[in-house]
Design a protein around this motif. Structure first.
Motif, PDB file in Angstrom:
ATOM      1  N   CYS A 187       0.842  -1.208   0.000  1.00  0.00           N
ATOM      2  CA  CYS A 187       0.000   0.000   0.000  1.00  0.00           C
ATOM      3  C   CYS A 187       0.870   1.249   0.000  1.00  0.00           C
ATOM      4  N   GLY A 188       2.112   1.110   0.523  1.00  0.00           N
ATOM      5  CA  GLY A 188       3.038   2.249   0.530  1.00  0.00           C
ATOM      6  C   GLY A 188       2.828   3.208   1.693  1.00  0.00           C
ATOM      7  N   GLU A 189       1.812   2.952   2.510  1.00  0.00           N
ATOM      8  CA  GLU A 189       1.480   3.940   3.543  1.00  0.00           C
ATOM      9  C   GLU A 189       1.432   3.405   4.950  1.00  0.00           C
ATOM     10  N   CYS A 190       1.372   2.093   5.118  1.00  0.00           N
ATOM     11  CA  CYS A 190       1.207   1.553   6.466  1.00  0.00           C
ATOM     12  C   CYS A 190       2.557   1.517   7.194  1.00  0.00           C
TER      13      CYS A 190
ATOM     14  N   CYS B 149       5.101  -0.820   5.481  1.00  0.00           N
ATOM     15  CA  CYS B 149       5.649  -0.231   4.248  1.00  0.00           C
ATOM     16  C   CYS B 149       6.658   0.863   4.573  1.00  0.00           C
TER      17      CYS B 149
ATOM     18  N   CYS C 137       3.247  -5.929   3.953  1.00  0.00           N
ATOM     19  CA  CYS C 137       2.326  -4.784   4.095  1.00  0.00           C
ATOM     20  C   CYS C 137       1.016  -5.222   4.758  1.00  0.00           C
ATOM     21  N   GLN C 138       0.510  -4.375   5.624  1.00  0.00           N
ATOM     22  CA  GLN C 138      -0.738  -4.668   6.341  1.00  0.00           C
ATOM     23  C   GLN C 138      -1.925  -4.785   5.371  1.00  0.00           C
TER      24      GLN C 138
END
Ligand SMILES: [Zn+2]
Ligand SMILES: [Zn+2]
Length: 344
Positions: free
Chosen positions: A94-97, A100, A108-109
């Protein structure tokens, strides 16, 4: 375009004409050159419980191990251009959790998997986000590019910790087990024991290095032999790929005190283990391994493959066309195969 399509939750797939995928600003479109059949493709083909468990997409195009040539890129894409040859990382982060953001994108979550949660790549064209593209060196043969992804899992598990000079046991000689045996041998493991029930697979395993010992539990006393050949201590390293209860128990039993285990094979049930004798008293280190570290495993996989020291070709035993995808999946399922390639 032509694609191997899973129209519903019944058994089977069909070859169908469907629209070429449309890309968004951060995605790339790939003309697929080769794919490789994975265990999860067999699950999707059969629509096993695993598919419901991971909430797989349906209907969908199946296939996730692949390589091909980039034919279009979204307007925000900067690192990949038209004409690049790429292999795909199938974990879409996702690039945001938190994971990441802390170098653990591969777990990734909110991870999605190509060909499980998004349309896959047993098709003439496929799309992935830019972040999942691994640029292959020019001239990489498509069938080799297609196995970077599963090869990377073996790299992740075997090179997770020290290996040079260590006796290593590989439990399970499916394609990733064969890759793992080859990586361990080339990376300096002192002895590599490969354990499997299939003589066909053990025969392939014997080609994975000059220090391979193959063992078949139906005729060999695996624990006794490994103990004998390791001065009574047991093995330094165990890589568990069978996903079977007995394989995992054997793996922990043959591990020496202070040894380490990489657990990679997926079990379909809970596993009762003797933790006191085989983990606690041994002060064993256990690593859970899933996918590839992004992108540590890819750098290592690339340099190992490009070094020319591996015997990967011996593992690629079958090749089919896109029209023959069903046959390819059934061949992989039948067990008398190493890695099955689909040339597109
Ligand atoms: Zn796979
Ligand atoms: Zn994430």
């Amino acid at each position: 375009m032509k694609a191997a399509y899973k129209p519903n939750r019944n058994k089977g797939i069909e070859i169908r004409e469907i629209p070429v995928p449309e890309i968004s600003s951060n995605e790339i479109l790939i003309k697929v050159k080769a794919g490789a059949v994975c265990g999860s493709d067999i699950h999707l083909y059969n629509w096993s419980d695993w598919c419901e468990n991971v909430d797989a997409k349906n209907p969908m195009v199946i296939g996730h191990e692949f390589c091909g040539e980039v034919v279009a890129v979204g307007e925000q894409v900067s690192s990949i251009k038209k004409g690049d040859l790429i292999a795909a990382e199938t974990h879409i982060p996702c690039g945001e959790c938190r994971l990441c953001k802390t170098g653990k994108q591969h777990i990734c979550q909110d991870m999605k998997i190509v060909g499980v949660h998004t349309d896959g790549a047993f098709a003439e064209y496929a799309k992935i986000p830019e972040v999942c593209a691994w640029k292959l060196p020019e001239g990489t043969p498509p069938e080799i590019g297609a196995v970077y992804e599963p090869f990377g899992i073996a790299v992740h598990g075997v090179l997770k910790d020290k290996i040079a000079g260590f006796s290593t046991v590989i439990i399970g000689a499916g394609p990733i087990g064969l890759f793992a045996a080859n990586v361990a041998s080339v990376s300096g493991a002192s002895q590599v024991f490969v354990v499997d029930l299939s003589e066909y697979r053990l025969n392939l395993a014997s080609k994975m290095g000059d220090n391979i010992v193959t063992l078949n539990p139906t005729q060999d006393d695996v624990v006794k032999i490994i103990k004998e050949k390791t001065g009574g201590f047991g093995a330094d390293v165990v890589i568990e790929l069978s996903g079977s209860v007995s394989g995992t128990k054997t793996g922990l039993e043959v591990l020496r005190k202070g040894g380490r285990v990489s657990l990679i094979g997926l079990h379909s049930q809970e596993v009762p283990l003797d933790l006191v004798n085989n983990v606690i008293y041994k002060e064993a280190t256990i690593y859970g391994i899933t996918g590839r570290e992004m992108f540590d495993s890819w750098y290592l996989a690339d340099s190992l493959i490009q070094s020319g020291k591996l015997n990967i070709r011996d593992i690629l035993t079958h090749e089919f066309s896109l029209d023959e995808t069903e046959k390819a999946i059934l061949t992989a399922k039948g067990g008398k195969a190493g890695k099955v390639i689909i040339k597109i």
